[in-house]
Design an enzyme around this catalytic site. Sequence first.
Site, short mmCIF file in Angstrom:
data_model
loop_
_atom_site.label_atom_id
_atom_site.label_comp_id
_atom_site.label_asym_id
_atom_site.label_seq_id
_atom_site.Cartn_x
_atom_site.Cartn_y
_atom_site.Cartn_z
N LYS A 117 -5.35 -13.02 -3.53
CA LYS A 117 -4.70 -11.54 -4.08
C LYS A 117 -4.80 -12.18 -5.73
O LYS A 117 -4.77 -12.90 -6.46
CB LYS A 117 -3.92 -10.54 -3.40
CG LYS A 117 -2.90 -9.45 -4.28
CD LYS A 117 -1.79 -8.75 -4.05
CE LYS A 117 -1.85 -7.83 -4.98
NZ LYS A 117 -0.17 -6.36 -4.31
N SER A 127 -0.84 -2.06 -2.84
CA SER A 127 -1.73 -2.12 -3.45
C SER A 127 -1.82 -3.62 -3.41
O SER A 127 -3.83 -3.83 -4.16
CB SER A 127 -1.19 -3.50 -4.96
OG SER A 127 -0.42 -4.21 -4.74
N SER A 153 2.96 -2.79 -0.56
CA SER A 153 1.81 -3.24 -0.67
C SER A 153 1.10 -4.35 0.12
O SER A 153 -0.03 -4.46 -0.08
CB SER A 153 2.18 -3.38 -2.12
OG SER A 153 2.01 -2.45 -3.17
#
Lengths: 484, 95, 491
Positions: free
Chosen positions: A76, A151, A175
């Site tokens: 990420k 997210s 997330s």
Amino acid sequence: MHNKTIAQISRDLAAGEYSSVEITQHLLDRIAQQDSTYNAFITVTAEQALAQAKAADENRAAGNASVWTGVPMAHKDVFCTNGVLTTCGSKMLSNFVAPYDATVVSNFNNAGAVSLGKLNMDEFAMGSSNENSFFGPVKNPWNHDCVPGGSSGGSAAAVAARLVPGATATDTGGSIRQPASFCGVTGIKPTYGRVSRWGMIAYASSLDQGGAIARSSEDAAMMLNVMASFDPKDSTCVDQAVPDYTANLNDSVEGLTIGLPKEYFRDDLSAEMQQQIRDAVAEYEKMGAKVKEISLPNTHLAIPSYYVIAPAECSANLSRMDGVRFGHRCEDPKDINDLYKRSRGEGFGEEVKRRIMVGAYTLSAGFYDAYYKQAQQVRRLVKNDFVAAFKDVDVIMGPTAPSPAFKAGEKTSDPVAMYLEDIFTIALNLAGLPGMSIPCGQINGLPVGLQLIGNYFNESRLLNLGHQFQQATDWHLKTPAGLV
Amino acid sequence: MALDQDQVRNIAELCRLQIDDSQIADYQKNLSSILDLVNQLAAANTDGVEPMAHPLDAVQRLRADLVTEDNQREHFQQIAPATDQGYYLVPRVVE
Amino acid sequence: MEWEVVIGLEIHAQLATKSKIFSGASTQYGADANTQACAVDLGLPGVLPVFNEEALRMAVKFGLAIDAEIGKKSVFDRKNYFYPDLPKGYQTTQLHHPIVGIGHIDIELDNGETKRINVTRAHLEEDAGKSVHEGFEGMSGIDLNRAGTPLIEIVSEPEMRSAKEAAAYFRKMHSIVTYLGICDGDLSQGSMRCDCNVSLRPKGQQEFGTRTEIKNVNSFRNVERAIEAEIARQMDILEDGGRILQETRLYDADKNETRGMRSKEVANDYRYFPCPDLLPILIEDNYIEAVRETLPELPDAKRHRFVKDHGLSATDAAVLAADRELAHYFETAAKLVNDYKLAANWVQGDVSATLNRLEISIGQLPVSAEQLGRILLLIKDSTLNNGGAKEVFNALVALGEAGKADSSVEKVDALVDSMGLKQVSDTGAIEAIVAEVLANNPKLVEGYLATPVEKRGKAMGPFIGLTRKAAAGVNPQVVMEVLKQKLEELG
């Protein structure tokens, strides 16, 4: 080859079925061909990946291989990667080449893993749909009109689309778990403090926790084995031995007590969703687990508490983004205030600005007790609910999200509607508990996630429960329609 | 709880965020609805509840007083918007 | 109207740790810009703080030295504001749970009395960087080497009533932190800075007047002058019926006036909240006791001991005890000679004069305490007379100035020999010299003998001179005695 799990790739590499360079090249090709559809990657580090793969193959040839040697994965874009663009999904950091590695990144590098690149995300990890990225929204591989969740939407979409077998992710209010649920993959958020936050760009420091998204519980366990470590550079990281998370995958679940919080099955949760979750729980009953209804009476206060604490922390955490030492700087600032205001005004997207402003407001003179202190007190009430529940049950289960993936654009105009997406996930972050989402069904061709909530540092139990479910069912093996 | 536009402007100033006048009304609306959401906290009875700043109620670890960092100025300043003679440059600051 | 001055000080003292409060970067003063600013000090995305144990120990030590309560649980907070020398956009400090609670120190007033000043609290925090405004073509340059240097901020109660008291308080704090070894006390390098809160109120009035804060005053003298200037300014305004604006001001030493700071015009809302990257510090009793064991004798105790045990005057004791290094120098020399008064005279005389002349600190004096002790011993046993002792002392200083300092005790004796400063005290030897002098100067002897007995003392002068000329380094005391005896024998 791209359908292989981490565990399979690890075994294949060991068996010499193919080389790390071959699988790495295969996935890089696949990303090059298909990611324009999903927009899961912000940066693809093809050259570095191939160099890592080549080194891994050489190490293997020299007899220095371990389970992760040469296995591809991706990070990420919230994790700092030395010499590689690290954007956090923001224009503010769209030119930020991190000068150091996050501990999580170092851990994977040291394990011999091959990183394919950096994955899209909601800006500074704020969002539940991945529509808040400066680099554009991510598409849900199951339905391109739908959001992948957020997210960590890039991580979940990339794994679901078979661009990469596993990805790092972070979870501040859901997330990891919510996008895992929306994309039909397995995601685990460990106990707060289990994974180092060093080099993980902070959104809300007391809630942020790194974790993993993969296609099976076994793979998630393998990832956690690398990610979890004690890190003296993170004051909030826990100095506690890291177990082998793969060791207990095959333990029996017979006799375990599963708690079902009545607050997670209220009438406003659709009958279809209720059914999917109850069916999943029934699988565990078949395996010999017992079910008990429990109550987490302060569940409804979790979101209000979170939306004081997280914005307060983020308003301070993001103050360093000021256009002075790194990151976006406006053109021709006329004075220092102009430099700050325009650099930050231009560099941050709207949701980020909103949260910074909410945080500043609730912390400002005269409001502290009513907002911040009250939110921290409520936070303890929320935690106490779980502490009490875990006296009676071994694990808590419920839906990860109130619904399957929703349509892109559906909630962008109403931030509060978007916040309510995290109703079932947010309380764990407040309490610091580990949680996991595994695919357990589908509604209208979209995956539904079952959330498993464990007691502190009980990740092994969650992974064991996930694995047992995945031995008995094949929801985790389903692939999005039309995926080639 | 509704914020007025001046409050929105003041908060933006406090946060050093440039916000166009055309957007103030949007922020006003959204921030007000977020504050409505968090105002639900007021209903909670928290008498005698110790505020919780960290999930694990852990205590601070201490670091030995050792110099462990080398000079990495060049490396760090490669990503800086403006530097001169090793300094970070900003528009002149008046005290 | 008669006005009463109310002063409270906030003193920032840099703690003398090797590394920063939350990072492993060096705190060494004077490095090139930003060469001691690591990723944590720069506030790069993703970095995290870890607290330095030595900063904690030093703060606790300070708390114990001022008889304060130590915060068993202390918490770091974030103080939010934007400033280019503040890289994270917040300062990590302690608001509600400081490491040091209420304590006190005593200051000595001009009239010889002591006054107790209470300390409200002292807390740990990180220092900011520095902005440089010259040499960047209309821009400012930011150096973050200082960012993250550990500080304790010591906040006094508003109990000082004159600029002199404030200066005495600052001096005493300086004395305490340097005694403890927790701060190098170098004001010129900014190791200690002082913010002065000043207000006036009509004599007899209970509530305080509006105060102003003079920021970053960095010398004892300037604390006094800045406060005097601010008192005068405020008094002018108040006497004219005006009102004091609560504001932050800077002291301009060249113009000897204070002026308002433009950058602090906007009232700040610091939005303090507990730093989520740091956890509470819990301190156990046994930790506190272990630190207490390491406390040195403090200036007040030392001063009292000098008076009580060694008979020094209160003034001498105060001067000698104020500075730890000076006190240590003094005591080392005094113990060697076992004469505190003699040592006190020398340290306040030749030693202090030399320090002033060379503008050096006691640690840089080329004459070591052991050497001074040896010189004083040589005075005591009459090997040296006072003049000879000064010559040796000055010779050692000169060696140091020439870059050839030698701090060994042997060097003192070597100099006494090579400079021929040793006094001849042997009566037999002196008798022989005197006899020779008398034999060689019959006219003088005649003159002496013709002098009335009551005036003979003065008439002995020429013989003393001749004797000392005949043999340098004779002990004048012995010469006198021998001469007296011999001349008396003659007449």
